[in-house]
Design an enzyme around this catalytic site. Structure first.
Site, mmCIF file in Angstrom:
data_model
loop_
_atom_site.group_PDB
_atom_site.id
_atom_site.type_symbol
_atom_site.label_atom_id
_atom_site.label_comp_id
_atom_site.label_asym_id
_atom_site.label_seq_id
_atom_site.Cartn_x
_atom_site.Cartn_y
_atom_site.Cartn_z
ATOM 1 N N LYS A 93 6.270 -2.479 -11.128
ATOM 2 C CA LYS A 93 7.739 -2.816 -11.433
ATOM 3 C C LYS A 93 7.794 -4.140 -12.203
ATOM 4 C CE LYS A 93 9.058 -1.925 -7.306
ATOM 5 N NZ LYS A 93 7.779 -1.589 -6.508
ATOM 6 N N ARG A 124 16.566 0.323 -2.132
ATOM 7 C CA ARG A 124 15.406 0.622 -1.351
ATOM 8 C C ARG A 124 15.669 1.463 -0.284
ATOM 9 N NH1 ARG A 124 12.021 -3.608 -2.973
ATOM 10 N NH2 ARG A 124 9.708 -3.309 -2.060
ATOM 11 N N ARG A 179 -4.529 -7.893 -6.626
ATOM 12 C CA ARG A 179 -3.448 -9.240 -6.765
ATOM 13 C C ARG A 179 -3.808 -10.212 -5.557
ATOM 14 N NH1 ARG A 179 2.792 -7.799 -6.875
ATOM 15 N NH2 ARG A 179 2.435 -7.499 -4.667
ATOM 16 N N ARG A 200 -0.424 -13.350 -2.183
ATOM 17 C CA ARG A 200 0.792 -13.014 -1.664
ATOM 18 C C ARG A 200 0.770 -12.618 -0.393
ATOM 19 N NH1 ARG A 200 5.184 -9.092 -4.616
ATOM 20 N NH2 ARG A 200 5.406 -8.119 -2.864
ATOM 21 N N ARG A 229 3.840 -1.053 3.959
ATOM 22 C CA ARG A 229 4.839 -1.031 3.053
ATOM 23 C C ARG A 229 4.982 0.405 2.315
ATOM 24 N NH1 ARG A 229 2.375 -5.726 -0.270
ATOM 25 N NH2 ARG A 229 3.591 -5.236 -2.057
HETATM 26 P P1 AP5 Z 1 3.384 -5.401 -9.907
HETATM 27 O O1 AP5 Z 1 3.977 -5.200 -11.374
HETATM 28 O O2 AP5 Z 1 3.544 -6.730 -9.242
HETATM 29 O O3 AP5 Z 1 3.966 -4.197 -9.217
HETATM 30 P P2 AP5 Z 1 5.128 -3.901 -8.233
HETATM 31 O O4 AP5 Z 1 5.714 -2.447 -8.320
HETATM 32 O O5 AP5 Z 1 6.320 -4.990 -8.616
HETATM 33 O O6 AP5 Z 1 4.636 -4.245 -6.836
HETATM 34 P P3 AP5 Z 1 5.289 -5.227 -5.656
HETATM 35 O O7 AP5 Z 1 4.354 -5.382 -4.583
HETATM 36 O O8 AP5 Z 1 5.834 -6.580 -6.286
HETATM 37 O O9 AP5 Z 1 6.547 -4.236 -5.177
HETATM 38 P P4 AP5 Z 1 7.245 -4.127 -3.622
HETATM 39 O O10 AP5 Z 1 8.064 -3.274 -3.849
HETATM 40 O O11 AP5 Z 1 6.100 -4.199 -2.577
HETATM 41 O O12 AP5 Z 1 7.475 -5.611 -3.401
HETATM 42 P P5 AP5 Z 1 8.945 -6.436 -3.709
HETATM 43 O O13 AP5 Z 1 8.554 -7.888 -4.133
HETATM 44 O O14 AP5 Z 1 9.994 -5.699 -4.305
HETATM 45 O O15 AP5 Z 1 1.922 -5.271 -10.017
HETATM 46 C C1 AP5 Z 1 1.289 -4.940 -8.903
HETATM 47 C C2 AP5 Z 1 -0.200 -5.740 -9.266
HETATM 48 O O16 AP5 Z 1 -0.839 -4.677 -10.060
HETATM 49 C C3 AP5 Z 1 -0.339 -6.823 -10.321
HETATM 50 O O17 AP5 Z 1 -1.444 -7.632 -9.837
HETATM 51 C C4 AP5 Z 1 -0.291 -6.307 -11.654
HETATM 52 O O18 AP5 Z 1 -0.923 -7.242 -12.320
HETATM 53 C C5 AP5 Z 1 -1.046 -5.089 -11.347
HETATM 54 N N1 AP5 Z 1 -0.928 -4.025 -12.352
HETATM 55 C C6 AP5 Z 1 0.483 -3.697 -12.555
HETATM 56 N N2 AP5 Z 1 0.374 -2.798 -13.467
HETATM 57 C C7 AP5 Z 1 -0.906 -2.224 -13.799
HETATM 58 C C8 AP5 Z 1 -1.339 -1.213 -14.416
HETATM 59 N N3 AP5 Z 1 -1.074 -0.190 -15.397
HETATM 60 N N4 AP5 Z 1 -2.829 -1.128 -14.453
HETATM 61 C C9 AP5 Z 1 -3.778 -2.077 -13.850
HETATM 62 N N5 AP5 Z 1 -2.863 -2.951 -12.782
HETATM 63 C C10 AP5 Z 1 -1.501 -3.146 -12.928
HETATM 64 O O19 AP5 Z 1 9.516 -6.748 -1.990
HETATM 65 C C11 AP5 Z 1 8.592 -7.440 -1.149
HETATM 66 C C12 AP5 Z 1 9.207 -7.505 0.280
HETATM 67 O O20 AP5 Z 1 10.745 -8.097 0.070
HETATM 68 C C13 AP5 Z 1 9.591 -5.830 0.866
HETATM 69 O O21 AP5 Z 1 8.526 -5.485 1.508
HETATM 70 C C14 AP5 Z 1 10.757 -6.141 1.770
HETATM 71 O O22 AP5 Z 1 10.392 -6.914 2.801
HETATM 72 C C15 AP5 Z 1 11.731 -7.363 1.080
HETATM 73 N N6 AP5 Z 1 12.524 -6.455 -0.159
HETATM 74 C C16 AP5 Z 1 12.802 -6.611 -1.051
HETATM 75 N N7 AP5 Z 1 13.718 -6.053 -1.762
HETATM 76 C C17 AP5 Z 1 14.288 -5.322 -0.700
HETATM 77 C C18 AP5 Z 1 15.285 -4.428 -0.603
HETATM 78 N N8 AP5 Z 1 16.066 -4.103 -1.447
HETATM 79 N N9 AP5 Z 1 15.747 -3.979 0.751
HETATM 80 C C19 AP5 Z 1 14.919 -4.438 2.025
HETATM 81 N N10 AP5 Z 1 13.873 -5.334 1.532
HETATM 82 C C20 AP5 Z 1 13.652 -5.769 0.508
#
Ligand code: AP5
Length: 195
Positions: free
Chosen positions: A14, A88, A127, A133, A144
């Site tokens: 994402k 979410r 990552r 992280r 997660r």
């Molecule tokens: P990346 O692009 O970072 O993937 P992502 O889907 O953004 O993954 P995240 O881990 O950031 O998402 P998440 O939903 O767990 O975390 P968030 O920050 O929202 O890519 C990941 C890796 O893969 C990178 O190294 C990238 O280079 C690689 N990659 C990408 N595409 C690739 C490809 N095509 N091929 C190969 N490699 C690739 O949330 C974190 C925490 O915040 C949650 O756990 C929760 O505690 C809190 N939180 C956030 N939002 C809410 C909400 N709305 N409600 C409640 N809690 C929340």
């Protein structure tokens, strides 16, 4: 103002794809994960409250994140918004719908990045080696993903029930630029169909 949700499990890409879409379409990127991590880094009251929750891979409370998003949407005047990591849960989606309805808006498009589970784990462990992280360790990643299936996946059905919202499923299991091309085609198709 076009409202797009970039939807998918942890590690589906994402954040990575958001960088391409926002640039191309002039959208404001609103990532709740990034916003909360910044608060935690700064040591604000909000940051201190959410840091231990995020470290365990649990979701922060709905009412808290809804307040954060409401304030952020109020202050944006971009041509469109790309929501990443929100909503979410179904209650978050219902709160978003209501807050948009009050200003005559709606969720226009949900872009779902579909990636198999073993790839998610591989990417997030990768990552962990480069970015460190706190929530990128095997136990928390599995937590997660479980929470994603239980609490977040139903958000897709919530929008499937809303005919005014388009859903585009994008196969996210390919190289980053290939996925970016697929996402671009999906968004262009939606804009063309909506025109
Ligand atoms: P990346 O692009 O970072 O993937 P992502 O889907 O953004 O993954 P995240 O881990 O950031 O998402 P998440 O939903 O767990 O975390 P968030 O920050 O929202 O890519 C990941 C890796 O893969 C990178 O190294 C990238 O280079 C690689 N990659 C990408 N595409 C690739 C490809 N095509 N091929 C190969 N490699 C690739 O949330 C974190 C925490 O915040 C949650 O756990 C929760 O505690 C809190 N939180 C956030 N939002 C809410 C909400 N709305 N409600 C409640 N809690 C929340």
């Amino acid at each position: 103002m076009l409202i797009t949700i970039l939807f998918g499990p942890p590690g589906s890409g994402k954040g990575t794809q958001a960088a391409y879409i926002t640039k191309r379409y002039g959208l404001q990127h609103v990532s709740t994960g990034d916003m909360l991590r910044k608060e935690a880094e700064k040591g604000t009251d909000l940051g201190n409250e959410v840091a231990p929750i995020m470290a365990e891979g649990r979701l922060v409370p709905d009412d808290l994140i809804v307040r954060v998003i409401e304030a952020r949407l109020r202050e944006t005047n971009a041509a469109g918004v790309l929501l990443d990591g929100f909503p979410r849960t179904v209650p978050q989606a219902a709160a978003l719908d209501e807050m948009l309805r009050r200003t005559g808006r709606k969720v226009d498009l949900v872009l779902f990045l579909d990636v198999p589970e073993e790839k998610l784990i591989e990417r997030l462990l990768g990552r962990a080696l480069t970015e460190g992280r706190e929530d990128d360790n095997l136990e928390t990643i599995q937590n997660r993903i479980e929470i994603y299936h239980r609490d977040t996946e139903p958000v897709l059905d919530h929008y499937r029930d809303q005919p005014a919202t388009a859903i585009e499923v994008v196969d996210g299991d390919a190289a980053i630029l290939e996925v970016a091309e697929r996402v671009r085609n999906a968004v262009d198709r939606h804009y063309r169909d909506a025109a």
